[in-house]
Design an enzyme around this catalytic site. Structure first.
Site, mmCIF file in Angstrom:
data_model
loop_
_atom_site.group_PDB
_atom_site.id
_atom_site.type_symbol
_atom_site.label_atom_id
_atom_site.label_comp_id
_atom_site.label_asym_id
_atom_site.label_seq_id
_atom_site.Cartn_x
_atom_site.Cartn_y
_atom_site.Cartn_z
ATOM 1 C CD GLU A 174 -3.264 -0.853 0.531
ATOM 2 O OE1 GLU A 174 -3.726 0.211 0.468
ATOM 3 O OE2 GLU A 174 -3.575 -1.972 -0.213
ATOM 4 C CG HIS A 252 -3.257 2.822 4.706
ATOM 5 N ND1 HIS A 252 -3.975 3.548 3.855
ATOM 6 C CD2 HIS A 252 -3.010 1.642 4.052
ATOM 7 C CE1 HIS A 252 -4.236 2.972 2.789
ATOM 8 N NE2 HIS A 252 -3.627 1.815 2.917
ATOM 9 C CB CYS A 375 -4.504 10.072 2.585
ATOM 10 S SG CYS A 375 -4.761 9.284 3.962
HETATM 11 O O1 SUG Z 1 -7.481 2.848 0.323
HETATM 12 N N1 SUG Z 1 -10.370 5.243 0.203
HETATM 13 C C1 SUG Z 1 -8.926 5.069 0.328
HETATM 14 C C2 SUG Z 1 -8.254 5.768 1.392
HETATM 15 C C3 SUG Z 1 -6.872 5.808 1.286
HETATM 16 C C4 SUG Z 1 -6.188 6.769 2.396
HETATM 17 N N2 SUG Z 1 -4.910 6.739 2.481
HETATM 18 C C5 SUG Z 1 -3.812 6.807 3.257
HETATM 19 N N3 SUG Z 1 -4.179 6.450 4.471
HETATM 20 N N4 SUG Z 1 -2.721 6.769 3.270
HETATM 21 C C6 SUG Z 1 -8.705 3.464 0.635
HETATM 22 O O2 SUG Z 1 -9.337 2.952 1.612
HETATM 23 C C7 SUG Z 1 -12.528 4.774 -0.493
HETATM 24 C C8 SUG Z 1 -13.436 4.998 -2.010
HETATM 25 C C9 SUG Z 1 -14.539 4.797 -2.227
HETATM 26 O O3 SUG Z 1 -15.155 4.003 -1.247
HETATM 27 O O4 SUG Z 1 -15.211 5.241 -3.183
HETATM 28 C C10 SUG Z 1 -11.172 4.611 -0.858
HETATM 29 O O5 SUG Z 1 -10.599 3.856 -1.674
#
Ligand code: SUG
Length: 463
Positions: A174, A252, A375
């Protein structure tokens, strides 16, 4: 060596929407199905990035991916012209339309894991694009991310942009969301802290230790990245995320810890074995004074961590005109609205010498999908020569900011519902906008729909 942290923020794409695609990401699950505002989302992201640029930090942007991506849908069996593909997917498999339309590449912290040149054995800056293979909608990001990074970090004598790791469970990766680098200052050799949810010893999901939500990052992926980047094994620690935190919605590690230079801010439930992990970090840290500030669960419980995203703040070093340096916490405005979270921030500023203050930013649209300020950015420690060697026009100066705001205002919809994703007009609007953007950012033909890109540079994956 003098080096600076450069932040690359993902520009939010035109299809930003709430599809509830990420199990274990509470905000994404909670807001699934709601109407979104792609325009507000993009403007909030750019405004956040501009505020960092105005502090004197070097700020860049990365382009959004082509979404909806009809090639993804074609590969999944839909056929006909673009409108027919979108229409059939909307009717027969709306979940697939959702994964082909997600703007999730905005969260650039997941784009890659980075090792600055001072930490790598060949003296080059290394980037490993993340395969993001855990989630169907995110697994499609790696191909375009790799291509975009190779345009920006094009100078192979200074930069190595690797292929993503194989997209298979033992290498679930990730990106930088599960990696922190600590060092006396950015230009000094650093300590890599790699954090994983799935231990190398776990032979199946049943042995990961969570009971409610899945763990994403695999230890084997983190170790492979450290190996291919040539980082010093004595300056790398591999620590397990606390399964209790993952079950509490902390998918994460950057949602429960943040480090910058000689400061590490974290929650006591960030790692599986807090004291042991901190001892290992202190023992391997290449400097005299490491400030570790731990927030206790009785000050802020996991629900509040997930709601406020306190630890998804950016912690940045700001240089004053007189050469003085001090750290600033760039926190989501949700922290300011929480008495308990803002009390933690006050104590942090009071007790940790290098930290001088806090600045609150509003990235609500991104937060509703589980993405805070940290993020949205990929941080890359770079020397002056490396910065001068970057390709494209991605540096967010006043001119590019004005251009990008104008571009968003011309092309983005103010509101989007799930049904709109099947609208062929949205696909046209998206391609017109991205075509213009690739010229604005001086990246050449980078998208699959731009003929030159598809002829001269076959994509590594569908993107
Ligand atoms: O991977 N949300 C992302 C958020 C990522 C956050 N990044 C960090 N913590 N670095 C994920 O869960 C949601 C998309 C949706 O539900 O439409 C999403 O992919």
């Amino acid at each position: 060596m003098h080096a600076r942290e450069v932040n690359f923020d993902g520009i939010v794409g035109l299809t930003h929407n709430f599809a509830g695609l990420s199990p274990g990401n509470i905000a994404s699950e909670r807001h699934g199905g709601q109407r979104s505002s792609p325009r507000q989302a993009a403007l909030q992201g750019l405004a956040k990035a501009k505020r960092l640029a105005d502090l004197g930090l070097e700020q860049h942007v990365l382009p959004p991916h082509e979404r909806p991506n009809v090639e993804i849908l074609r590969s999944l069996g839909f056929s006909g012209d673009d409108a027919a593909v979108l229409g059939a997917a909307a009717r027969e498999a709306p979940d697939l339309l959702a994964i082909a339309s997600s703007a999730s590449a905005m969260w650039a912290a997941n784009a890659a894991t980075v090792s600055p040149s001072v930490d790598s054995s060949d003296g080059r800056l290394h980037l490993s694009p993340a395969n993001l293979a855990f989630n169907a909608h995110r697994g499609f990001e790696a191909g375009f991310v790799t291509r975009a990074l190779r345009r920006v970090f094009a100078d192979a004598s200074r930069f190595a942009v690797h292929d993503p790791l194989p997209a298979t469970p033992i290498y679930f990766d990730e990106g930088a969301a599960n990696h922190t680098r600590l060092a006396p200052s950015h230009g000094d050799p650093g300590l890599q802290v790699y954090c994983y949810g799935r231990p190398a010893s776990a032979r199946s999901d049943l042995q990961v230790g969570t009971t409610r939500f899945p763990a994403r990052q695999n230890e084997k992926a983190s170790r492979a990245i450290a190996r291919r980047h040539g980082v010093d094994v004595d300056r790398a620690v591999f620590v397990q995320q606390n399964p209790e935190a993952i079950d509490g919605g902390i998918f994460h590690n950057d949602v429960i810890s943040v480090g910058n230079e000689n400061v590490l801010l974290l929650h006591e439930l960030a790692y599986a074995h807090h004291d042991k992990a901190i001892d290992a970090i202190r023992a391997a840290y290449p400097g005299d004074e490491l400030h570790v500030f731990t927030v206790r669960a009785d000050e802020l419980d996991l629900d509040e961590v997930a709601q406020t995203y306190l630890f998804n703040s950016q912690l940045v070093t700001v240089e004053a005109a007189d050469g003085g340096r001090s750290m600033l916490l760039i926190a989501p405005s949700d922290v300011e609205r929480s008495a308990r979270a803002s009390a933690c921030v006050e104590r942090f500023i009071e007790e940790v010498g290098p930290v001088g203050g806090v600045m609150y930013v509003d990235v609500r649209e991104s937060m509703k999908n589980g993405g805070g300020p940290a993020c949205l950015r990929l941080r890359v420690v770079m020397t002056a020569d490396e910065r001068a060697a970057l390709g494209g026009r991605t540096r967010l100066d006043d001119g590019l900011y004005v251009d990008l705001v104008g571009w968003v205002e011309r092309h983005y919809r103010d509101e989007l519902s799930f049904a709109d994703l099947a609208d062929p007009a949205l696909l046209d609007e998206s391609r017109t906008a991205l075509d213009e953007l690739s010229r604005l950012l001086d990246l050449g033909s980078i998208y699959g729909f731009q003929s030159e890109a598809s002829v001269s540079e076959p994509a590594r994956s569908l993107d």
